[in-house]
Design a protein around this motif. Structure first.
Motif, mmCIF file in Angstrom:
data_model
loop_
_atom_site.group_PDB
_atom_site.id
_atom_site.type_symbol
_atom_site.label_atom_id
_atom_site.label_comp_id
_atom_site.label_asym_id
_atom_site.label_seq_id
_atom_site.Cartn_x
_atom_site.Cartn_y
_atom_site.Cartn_z
ATOM 1 N N ILE A 123 14.733 -36.092 -11.804
ATOM 2 C CA ILE A 123 15.148 -35.255 -10.676
ATOM 3 C C ILE A 123 14.846 -33.786 -10.971
ATOM 4 N N ILE A 124 15.000 -33.376 -12.236
ATOM 5 C CA ILE A 124 14.674 -32.002 -12.608
ATOM 6 C C ILE A 124 13.198 -31.707 -12.335
ATOM 7 N N THR A 125 12.310 -32.613 -12.752
ATOM 8 C CA THR A 125 10.882 -32.383 -12.531
ATOM 9 C C THR A 125 10.545 -32.438 -11.038
ATOM 10 N N LEU A 126 11.258 -33.271 -10.286
ATOM 11 C CA LEU A 126 11.058 -33.284 -8.833
ATOM 12 C C LEU A 126 11.510 -31.960 -8.220
ATOM 13 N N GLY A 127 12.611 -31.403 -8.755
ATOM 14 C CA GLY A 127 13.057 -30.092 -8.288
ATOM 15 C C GLY A 127 12.063 -28.994 -8.614
ATOM 16 N N LEU A 128 11.381 -29.129 -9.759
ATOM 17 C CA LEU A 128 10.367 -28.152 -10.136
ATOM 18 C C LEU A 128 9.203 -28.143 -9.153
ATOM 19 N N ILE A 129 8.927 -29.301 -8.540
ATOM 20 C CA ILE A 129 7.886 -29.346 -7.511
ATOM 21 C C ILE A 129 8.221 -28.370 -6.391
ATOM 22 N N ALA A 181 6.062 -32.674 -11.777
ATOM 23 C CA ALA A 181 5.669 -31.334 -11.315
ATOM 24 C C ALA A 181 4.384 -30.847 -11.959
ATOM 25 N N GLN A 182 3.696 -31.692 -12.713
ATOM 26 C CA GLN A 182 2.508 -31.213 -13.408
ATOM 27 C C GLN A 182 1.443 -30.713 -12.438
#
Length: 290
Positions: free
Chosen positions: A96-102, A38-39
């Motif tokens: 998956i958490i960082t993908l959700g942040l996207i 999500a950066q």
């Protein structure tokens, strides 16, 4: 030769921004074992903050600093609210958490700022320079210089200060770092803050080229990830080399081969690297902390 040098300079300009973003990815990965997908969206959101300040008649330096301050708060909140509670989760769950942040940041940006594309001015608006037929934009020199300065300061901190020693110790072995009295949780927060700031700087500096929109960092983030893979996630210098290399290679392929094929060739390069040198050019075998 003029066209070649022109593309080299343009490649160094964009490559320096890929390097900044890639360095942030590697910093988070080395300390907390998480790849922050999500950066790009976090950098996009910070860029919108700069745009908002700029639209309220704030001078460029104020908008730039405002985006950085927002990135500091954003990186801290993401680490404390989303990442730290999942510290015991496996790697896939964290990804998956960082993908959700996207989805979260993309949705928030769309709801707040809309889907339009907005112009954002360059940091330096002086006339172009002509060096033997090679046209050099002062803003390009500014971007290269400021990114080199930022990376130099960061490398000095990592190599020469107690904070840097703590970061390297945590990256090498979390349990040993704790036994040495290092507050690993603070290092995690600091890593996310620094990485988010690096992404925000890259976003604001590239905004005059891409314009500010919810999709502005998509290509930048993907190429910064390729840069990190090329240089190696096990090295701090690797993503810098990878970023500049991808920037130059991307421009040369686009000019001498085809603009249509340059993306295919760059991603083909990523596949070849993963096949023949999975750890990257500067990377070492990574052992997961247990």
């Amino acid at each position: 030769m003029v066209a070649f040098l022109q593309n080299i300079i343009a490649g160094l300009e964009t490559g320096s921004l890929y390097a900044l973003a890639a360095l942030g990815l590697v910093l988070i990965f080395r300390t907390s074992g998480v790849i922050n997908f999500a950066q790009g969206e976090m950098a996009m959101f910070s860029s919108f903050i700069a745009l908002t300040l700029f639209q309220h008649n704030m001078p460029y330096p104020v908008a730039f600093i405002g985006a950085i301050l927002f990135a500091v708060a954003l990186g801290y909140i993401v680490e404390r609210v989303f990442i730290r509670p999942a510290s015991k989760a496996n790697l896939v769950s964290k990804m998956i958490i960082t993908l959700g942040l996207i989805m979260i940041f993309s949705g928030l940006a769309t709801a707040i700022f809309g889907t339009d594309s907005y112009f954002f001015r360059k940091a330096i608006t002086a006339d172009n320079l002509n060096a033997g037929g090679v046209i050099i934009q002062p803003n390009a020199l500014f971007i290269i210089a400021i990114t080199l300065l930022i990376m130099g300061i960061l490398f000095y901190i990592i190599k020469k200060t107690m904070v840097g020693i703590a970061i390297r110790a945590t990256a090498q072995n979390e349990k040993t770092a704790k036994l040495m009295g290092i507050s690993v949780s603070k290092i995690y927060s600091m890593s996310w803050i620094i990485a988010t700031v690096l992404g925000a700087i890259a976003g604001v500096l590239i905004a005059p080229t891409t314009n500010i929109s919810t999709a502005m960092m998509m290509d930048v983030h993907l190429k910064s990830f390729i840069a990190a893979v090329l240089g190696g996630f096990g090295s701090f210098i690797g993503p810098v080399f990878g970023g500049f290399s991808i920037g130059v290679f991307d421009n040369l392929v686009g000019y001498y081969i085809s603009l249509k094929w340059k993306t295919v060739i760059v991603y083909g390069l990523l596949i070849l690297i993963l096949i023949f040198k999975p750890t990257g050019l500067f990377g070492k075998s990574y052992r997961k902390k247990v």
